[in-house]
Design an enzyme around this catalytic site. Structure first.
Site, PDB file in Angstrom:
ATOM      1  N   CYS A   2       0.831  -1.198   0.000  1.00 48.99           N
ATOM      2  CA  CYS A   2       0.000   0.000   0.000  1.00 48.99           C
ATOM      3  C   CYS A   2       0.870   1.254   0.000  1.00 48.99           C
ATOM      4  O   CYS A   2       2.002   1.242   0.471  1.00 48.99           O
ATOM      5  CB  CYS A   2      -0.946   0.097   1.199  1.00 48.99           C
ATOM      6  N   ARG A  27       3.115   0.416  -5.354  1.00 52.04           N
ATOM      7  CA  ARG A  27       3.031  -0.309  -4.086  1.00 52.04           C
ATOM      8  C   ARG A  27       1.742  -1.124  -3.958  1.00 52.04           C
ATOM      9  O   ARG A  27       1.600  -1.924  -3.029  1.00 52.04           O
ATOM     10  CB  ARG A  27       3.115   0.676  -2.909  1.00 52.04           C
ATOM     11  N   TRP A  74      -2.905  -2.478  -1.603  1.00 57.05           N
ATOM     12  CA  TRP A  74      -2.614  -3.853  -2.016  1.00 57.05           C
ATOM     13  C   TRP A  74      -3.256  -4.715  -0.936  1.00 57.05           C
ATOM     14  O   TRP A  74      -2.825  -4.717   0.210  1.00 57.05           O
ATOM     15  CB  TRP A  74      -1.108  -4.083  -2.081  1.00 57.05           C
ATOM     16  N   ASN A 100      -0.636   1.400   5.993  1.00 55.93           N
ATOM     17  CA  ASN A 100       0.153   0.449   5.219  1.00 55.93           C
ATOM     18  C   ASN A 100       0.779  -0.507   6.231  1.00 55.93           C
ATOM     19  O   ASN A 100       1.513  -0.071   7.113  1.00 55.93           O
ATOM     20  CB  ASN A 100       1.237   1.217   4.436  1.00 55.93           C
ATOM     21  N   GLY A 101       0.474  -1.806   6.102  1.00 60.62           N
ATOM     22  CA  GLY A 101       1.025  -2.788   7.044  1.00 60.62           C
ATOM     23  C   GLY A 101      -0.055  -3.764   7.455  1.00 60.62           C
ATOM     24  O   GLY A 101      -1.109  -3.850   6.807  1.00 60.62           O
ATOM     25  N   GLU A 486      15.738 -15.863 -13.788  1.00 57.94           N
ATOM     26  CA  GLU A 486      15.275 -14.476 -13.847  1.00 57.94           C
ATOM     27  C   GLU A 486      14.480 -14.232 -15.134  1.00 57.94           C
ATOM     28  O   GLU A 486      13.454 -13.539 -15.120  1.00 57.94           O
ATOM     29  CB  GLU A 486      16.492 -13.537 -13.722  1.00 57.94           C
ATOM     30  N   LYS A 490      10.593 -12.964 -15.236  1.00 55.30           N
ATOM     31  CA  LYS A 490      10.160 -11.758 -15.968  1.00 55.30           C
ATOM     32  C   LYS A 490       8.972 -12.084 -16.865  1.00 55.30           C
ATOM     33  O   LYS A 490       8.018 -11.327 -16.941  1.00 55.30           O
ATOM     34  CB  LYS A 490      11.282 -11.174 -16.841  1.00 55.30           C
ATOM     35  N   GLU A 493       5.722 -12.825 -14.698  1.00 52.74           N
ATOM     36  CA  GLU A 493       5.086 -11.746 -13.946  1.00 52.74           C
ATOM     37  C   GLU A 493       4.438 -10.685 -14.823  1.00 52.74           C
ATOM     38  O   GLU A 493       3.453 -10.090 -14.417  1.00 52.74           O
ATOM     39  CB  GLU A 493       6.042 -11.121 -12.928  1.00 52.74           C
ATOM     40  N   HIS A 509      15.845 -34.527 -16.281  1.00 52.63           N
ATOM     41  CA  HIS A 509      15.325 -35.190 -15.082  1.00 52.63           C
ATOM     42  C   HIS A 509      13.859 -34.847 -14.842  1.00 52.63           C
ATOM     43  O   HIS A 509      13.377 -34.920 -13.728  1.00 52.63           O
ATOM     44  CB  HIS A 509      16.181 -34.820 -13.871  1.00 52.63           C
ATOM     45  N   LYS A 608       5.268  -3.471  -5.890  1.00 51.86           N
ATOM     46  CA  LYS A 608       6.715  -3.286  -5.968  1.00 51.86           C
ATOM     47  C   LYS A 608       7.402  -3.538  -4.642  1.00 51.86           C
ATOM     48  O   LYS A 608       8.518  -4.011  -4.591  1.00 51.86           O
ATOM     49  CB  LYS A 608       6.974  -1.853  -6.438  1.00 51.86           C
TER      50      LYS A 608
HETATM   51  C1  F6R Z   1      10.424  -9.317  -9.696  1.00 53.76           C
HETATM   52  C2  F6R Z   1      10.415  -8.498  -8.509  1.00 53.76           C
HETATM   53  C3  F6R Z   1      10.289  -9.156  -7.192  1.00 53.76           C
HETATM   54  C4  F6R Z   1      11.273  -8.519  -6.200  1.00 53.76           C
HETATM   55  C5  F6R Z   1      11.046  -9.087  -4.791  1.00 53.76           C
HETATM   56  C6  F6R Z   1      12.058  -8.551  -3.805  1.00 53.76           C
HETATM   57  O1  F6R Z   1      10.568  -8.558 -10.846  1.00 53.76           O
HETATM   58  O2  F6R Z   1      10.495  -7.311  -8.589  1.00 53.76           O
HETATM   59  O3  F6R Z   1      10.486 -10.522  -7.288  1.00 53.76           O
HETATM   60  O4  F6R Z   1      12.571  -8.789  -6.632  1.00 53.76           O
HETATM   61  O5  F6R Z   1       9.760  -8.754  -4.369  1.00 53.76           O
HETATM   62  O6  F6R Z   1      11.977  -7.172  -3.696  1.00 53.76           O
HETATM   63  P1  F6R Z   1      13.164  -6.316  -3.097  1.00 53.76           P
HETATM   64  O7  F6R Z   1      14.329  -6.469  -4.011  1.00 53.76           O
HETATM   65  O8  F6R Z   1      12.628  -4.921  -3.078  1.00 53.76           O
HETATM   66  O9  F6R Z   1      13.451  -6.863  -1.744  1.00 53.76           O
END
Ligand code: F6R
Length: 613
Positions: A2, A27, A74, A100-101, A486, A490, A493, A509, A608
């Site tokens: 949030c 957020r 969120w 937020n929390g 990774e 990408k 998501e 396997h 994020k």
């Molecule tokens: C993927 C992504 C998430 C963050 C994860 C950790 O693109 O952004 O998987 O990497 O939520 O977030 P941080 O790096 O902010 O601790």
């Protein structure tokens, strides 16, 4: 998660709040709302959906008020709908809160309040908190600020809150624990937000509130801070370093694309002042006092989540290869709950873009309590993780706004490479000729990334061919295995295509059973120790009619003959390949998602900054 934003001063608050909420939408974007206080009237507008929905909802309605609070959500407790959107009223409807929390013990508090006659409109933990505050104010007959303080002593959990009351029209009360909160100080006006992005265009003077602090923000006059234990604190005013341009799209259609294209610069920024090829030296001021801890370490443990965890995996390969220190890479969420064995001579490296990830923060606290040395690699300056660690190195990638992490990953890997090189040099685990060679090679990386970005049209063409895939496999070996993970993350998501990353040899396997003529298999087949092995793995996929899209080293002919499509990347040292090979996979996911009509910067269900566990 949030995002929260608030304003008190002389200006009309609504436009400031809306602009701020747009900036904080990374957020969370399940619902949005504002509360405005004007001439004794408290008005709340809130609805499901993004901030733009809220704007539509308020069209033609009165939005006057020079004190106001706003929220983008969120969802945790209660589905995303109009009723669960913040702000929430108290029982009398005289005061409102944004939060937020998570208030973990909300259920027991709610049960007591229900017994004493309170009715709740939403399913949220937040509404319980504002009812509790009002109840304390009435029962104890205390001022609002004291009621907030007493209530916060009763709650378990995390919060960044802002409260506004009809009876205190010239004061905002905000507090934090575990979730971030910044106060911007203007001339006869104050701004409050979850991060500095809604504030930066109005003032550079900010106070980062510490955990368990409450700030009393007057319309005029000085800000006062006290702890929830009623101890006065002097506000520590800092100057913001971020620039407004850094948080705007700058002509790109999406933040994600802008951030992908920023990488030659962001990688350079993460090396700036730390590397000198001419002097053959690496300098990491942030960890200078902790070098001995690295030299004595019997083990390094990386803790992180998501993309940052993938950077940690690259870190494992780097540190083991260069420093010969054994490494473990842990998901913070698993580590914190599984009674891990932690020694005092362990060095724990926490990696986080936001610096706010709740699981990473909790894992840090656990490792700290066992006496380990905690080093942070964070992007957001002054973030909770940066402050919780003993020392660290910032990545300096600049604000990352697209929810899918791109430039933060390459900046994390850059800093990890510098750190591993530096420690290896101190330990003498690599010859100085190898050290010098790697220092020169890493300096050339931004230029090589630039070259990869120039292949964008070809990557877009390939994206067009595979945009309708329902599954995809990503394969890599050695240093490129984390890049495969990774790449798959990408794609998942932002395009919602199911994708898996695997070490190439592990494919036989199990996952090989999935391969058919529909299945795109993205392979990082760059020159290096495992090249021939990866070539064999490609043959295995071809034999099952899988489609191969290979990332290869410039000039490679062998893989080109076998693959359906190849994307060439400039040659570099094997240990630096993750920095260059991640780029085409980011672009590929981006284009596929655009072609599928997905929301690039705000993919569904994600946020994020993951400040809930
Ligand atoms: C993927 C992504 C998430 C963050 C994860 C950790 O693109 O952004 O998987 O990497 O939520 O977030 P941080 O790096 O902010 O601790």
């Amino acid at each position: 998660m949030c995002g929260i934003v608030a304003y008190i001063g002389k200006k009309e608050a609504y436009p400031i709040l809306i602009k701020g909420l747009h900036r904080l939408e990374y957020r969370g974007y399940d619902s949005a709302g504002v509360a405005l206080l004007n001439e004794g009237k408290l008005t709340v507008y809130k609805c499901k959906g993004k901030v733009s929905e809220l704007e539509k909802f308020t069209e033609g309605k009165s939005k006057a008020g020079t004190i106001a609070i706003g929220h983008t959500r969120w969802a945790t407790h209660g589905v995303p709908n109009d009723v669960n959107a913040h702000p929430h009223y108290s029982e009398s409807k005289n005061m409102v809160i944004i939060h937020n929390g998570i208030i973990e013990n909300y259920a027991s508090i709610k049960a007591q309040l229900v017994k004493s006659g309170h009715t709740f409109l939403s399913d949220t933990d937040t509404e319980v908190l504002i009812h509790l505050i009002e109840n304390i104010q009435l029962v104890e007959n205390v001022k609002l600020g004291d009621a907030v303080r007493l209530a916060l002593n009763q709650v378990i959990g995390a919060y960044a809150i802002a409260i506004m009351s009809k009876t205190n029209p010239d004061e905002l009360i905000v507090a934090k624990k575990g979730s971030p909160l910044v106060i911007g100080i203007g001339v006869d006006e104050y701004f409050v937000a979850s991060d500095a992005t809604p504030i930066v265009e109005y003032t550079k003077n900010v106070v980062y509130l510490e955990d368990e602090e409450i700030a009393f923000i007057p319309r005029k006059g000085e800000l006062k801070i006290k702890t929830i234990k009623n101890r006065q604190k002097t506000p520590y005013i800092q100057e913001l370093e971020i620039q407004l341009e850094a948080i705007e799209k700058g002509g790109f259609p999406h933040f994600m694309l802008k951030e992908i294209y920023e990488q030659p610069r962001s990688i350079k920024d993460s090396m700036r002042g730390r590397l000198s090829a001419s002097k053959g030296a690496v300098k990491l001021g942030g960890i200078a006092e902790y070098e001995q801890k690295f030299l004595n370490a019997k083990r390094i443990i990386f803790i992180a989540c998501g993309t940052s965890w993938h950077a940690g995996l690259v870190g494992e390969y780097l540190f083991e290869d260069l420093t010969r220190i054994p490494v473990e890479v842990e998901y913070a969420s698993e580590f914190r709950y599984r009674n891990p064995i932690i020694y005092e001579d362990d060095v724990v490296i926490a990696i986080s873009q936001s610096g706010e990830t709740a699981d990473t923060l909790a894992a840090i606290e656990l490792a700290k309590s066992k006496g380990a040395t905690i080093i942070g690699i964070c992007n957001v300056v002054g973030s909770s993780i940066a402050r919780a660690t003993h020392a660290g190195s910032y990545t300096h990638a600049g604000p990352e706004i697209g929810v899918a992490s791109t430039k933060a990953f390459t900046a994390q890997v850059t800093v990890l490479t510098l750190m591993a090189l530096h420690i290896a040099n101190l330990k003498g685990t690599i010859p100085s000729s190898r050290f010098q060679q790697l220092v020169s090679e890493i300096e050339a990386i931004p230029e090589k990334v630039e070259k990869v970005l120039a292949t964008n049209d070809q990557i877009k063409y390939i994206a067009g061919i595979y945009k309708n895939a329902t599954n995809a496999l990503y394969l890599g070996r050695g240093f490129t295995f984390p890049v495969a993970l990774e790449g798959a993350l990408k794609l998942k998501e932002i395009s919602y295509i199911h994708a898996e990353g695997y070490p190439a040899a592990e494919m036989k396997h199990g996952p090989i059973a999935l391969i058919d003529e529909e299945m795109p298999v993205f392979v990082i087949a760059t020159k290096g120790a495992s090249y021939e092995k990866v070539v064999s793995n490609i043959q295995e996929v071809k034999a099952r009619k899988g489609k191969i899209i290979a990332i290869v080293t410039e000039g490679d002919e062998q893989v080109k003959e076998m693959a359906d499509y190849t994307i060439e990347i400039p040659e570099t040292d094997e240990i630096l390949v993750p920095l260059v090979s991640a780029i085409p996979l980011q672009l590929l996911s981006y284009h596929i998602a655009v072609m599928r009509g997905c929301n690039i910067d705000q993919p569904r269900n994600l946020a994020k900054s993951v400040t809930v566990e």
